[in-house]
Motif scaffolding. Structure first.
Motif, PDB file in Angstrom:
ATOM      1  N   VAL A 293       1.086  -1.414  -0.251  1.00 50.28           N
ATOM      2  CA  VAL A 293      -0.213   0.076  -0.036  1.00 50.28           C
ATOM      3  C   VAL A 293       1.217   0.958  -0.191  1.00 50.28           C
ATOM      4  N   LEU A 294       2.157   1.391   0.889  1.00 50.68           N
ATOM      5  CA  LEU A 294       2.774   2.102   0.556  1.00 50.68           C
ATOM      6  C   LEU A 294       3.626   2.469  -0.392  1.00 50.68           C
ATOM      7  N   LEU A 295       4.265   1.429  -1.044  1.00 53.77           N
ATOM      8  CA  LEU A 295       4.573   1.803  -2.688  1.00 53.77           C
ATOM      9  C   LEU A 295       3.265   2.816  -3.186  1.00 53.77           C
ATOM     10  N   ASP A 296       2.201   1.802  -3.218  1.00 54.38           N
ATOM     11  CA  ASP A 296       1.011   1.846  -4.411  1.00 54.38           C
ATOM     12  C   ASP A 296       0.866   4.043  -3.644  1.00 54.38           C
ATOM     13  N   LYS A 297       0.398   4.142  -2.873  1.00 50.58           N
ATOM     14  CA  LYS A 297       0.397   5.423  -2.541  1.00 50.58           C
ATOM     15  C   LYS A 297       1.328   6.610  -2.661  1.00 50.58           C
ATOM     16  N   SER A 298       1.978   5.949  -1.917  1.00 45.75           N
ATOM     17  CA  SER A 298       3.218   7.197  -1.723  1.00 45.75           C
ATOM     18  C   SER A 298       4.004   6.996  -3.431  1.00 45.75           C
ATOM     19  N   TYR A 299       4.340   6.520  -4.562  1.00 42.19           N
ATOM     20  CA  TYR A 299       5.491   6.475  -5.072  1.00 42.19           C
ATOM     21  C   TYR A 299       4.451   5.861  -6.967  1.00 42.19           C
ATOM     22  N   GLY A 300       3.324   5.404  -6.843  1.00 46.57           N
ATOM     23  CA  GLY A 300       2.997   5.435  -7.463  1.00 46.57           C
ATOM     24  C   GLY A 300       2.763   3.371  -8.448  1.00 46.57           C
ATOM     25  N   ILE A 301       3.769   2.706  -7.129  1.00 42.64           N
ATOM     26  CA  ILE A 301       4.020   1.123  -7.846  1.00 42.64           C
ATOM     27  C   ILE A 301       2.896   0.755  -7.626  1.00 42.64           C
ATOM     28  N   LYS A 302       3.209  -0.318  -8.512  1.00 40.37           N
ATOM     29  CA  LYS A 302       1.147  -1.181  -8.072  1.00 40.37           C
ATOM     30  C   LYS A 302       2.173  -2.614  -7.981  1.00 40.37           C
ATOM     31  N   LEU A 303       2.143  -3.685  -7.061  1.00 39.66           N
ATOM     32  CA  LEU A 303       3.465  -5.142  -7.407  1.00 39.66           C
ATOM     33  C   LEU A 303       1.830  -5.985  -6.941  1.00 39.66           C
ATOM     34  N   ALA A 304       2.331  -6.768  -8.448  1.00 38.21           N
ATOM     35  CA  ALA A 304       0.969  -7.931  -8.533  1.00 38.21           C
ATOM     36  C   ALA A 304       1.383  -9.353  -7.870  1.00 38.21           C
ATOM     37  N   ASP A 305       3.006  -9.588  -8.532  1.00 33.96           N
ATOM     38  CA  ASP A 305       3.869 -10.938  -8.020  1.00 33.96           C
ATOM     39  C   ASP A 305       4.719 -11.091  -7.012  1.00 33.96           C
ATOM     40  N   PRO A 306       3.477 -11.825  -6.011  1.00 33.66           N
ATOM     41  CA  PRO A 306       4.436 -11.945  -4.642  1.00 33.66           C
ATOM     42  C   PRO A 306       5.601 -12.061  -4.855  1.00 33.66           C
ATOM     43  N   LYS A 307       6.602 -12.741  -5.728  1.00 31.67           N
ATOM     44  CA  LYS A 307       7.990 -13.364  -5.823  1.00 31.67           C
ATOM     45  C   LYS A 307       8.782 -11.876  -6.113  1.00 31.67           C
ATOM     46  N   GLU A 308       8.335 -11.209  -6.907  1.00 34.42           N
ATOM     47  CA  GLU A 308       8.794 -10.269  -6.872  1.00 34.42           C
ATOM     48  C   GLU A 308       8.355  -9.346  -5.560  1.00 34.42           C
ATOM     49  N   GLY A 309       7.475  -8.652  -4.777  1.00 32.33           N
ATOM     50  CA  GLY A 309       7.429  -8.169  -3.551  1.00 32.33           C
ATOM     51  C   GLY A 309       8.466  -8.685  -2.606  1.00 32.33           C
TER      52      GLY A 309
END
Length: 85
Positions: A49-65
């Motif tokens: 959520v922090l990455l999305d709100k603060s930097y506009g980054i959406k993580l969809a792949d858990p492995k990438e996370g």
């Protein structure tokens, strides 16, 4: 980059309510999960959520996370490469 890491440490501490941790306690290479900071899966969701709100980054792949959330340094590197805000 050091400004981004400083900002990221502040946001992690605030977002996750880490009351016993200061910015000085959180090193760039401290593992965020496991033996390091000891974060859990709920914390991982908060970081997404922090990455999305603060930097506009959406993580969809858990492995990438898993790779992104290893340390503050890996998060900062990922944000630098992928931010939209």
């Amino acid at each position: 980059m050091s400004d981004l890491k400083q900002e990221l440490k502040e946001k992690i501490i605030t977002q996750l309510n880490l009351e016993d941790i200061t910015i000085d306690d959180l090193q760039d290479d401290t593992p965020l999960f496991g033996d390091g900071l000891g974060l859990d899966s709920i914390d991982a969701l908060e970081l997404i959520v922090l990455l999305d709100k603060s930097y506009g980054i959406k993580l969809a792949d858990p492995k990438e996370g898993r790779k992104v959330f290893e340390t503050v340094q890996t998060m900062a590197d990922y944000i630098e490469a992928n931010r939209t805000k």
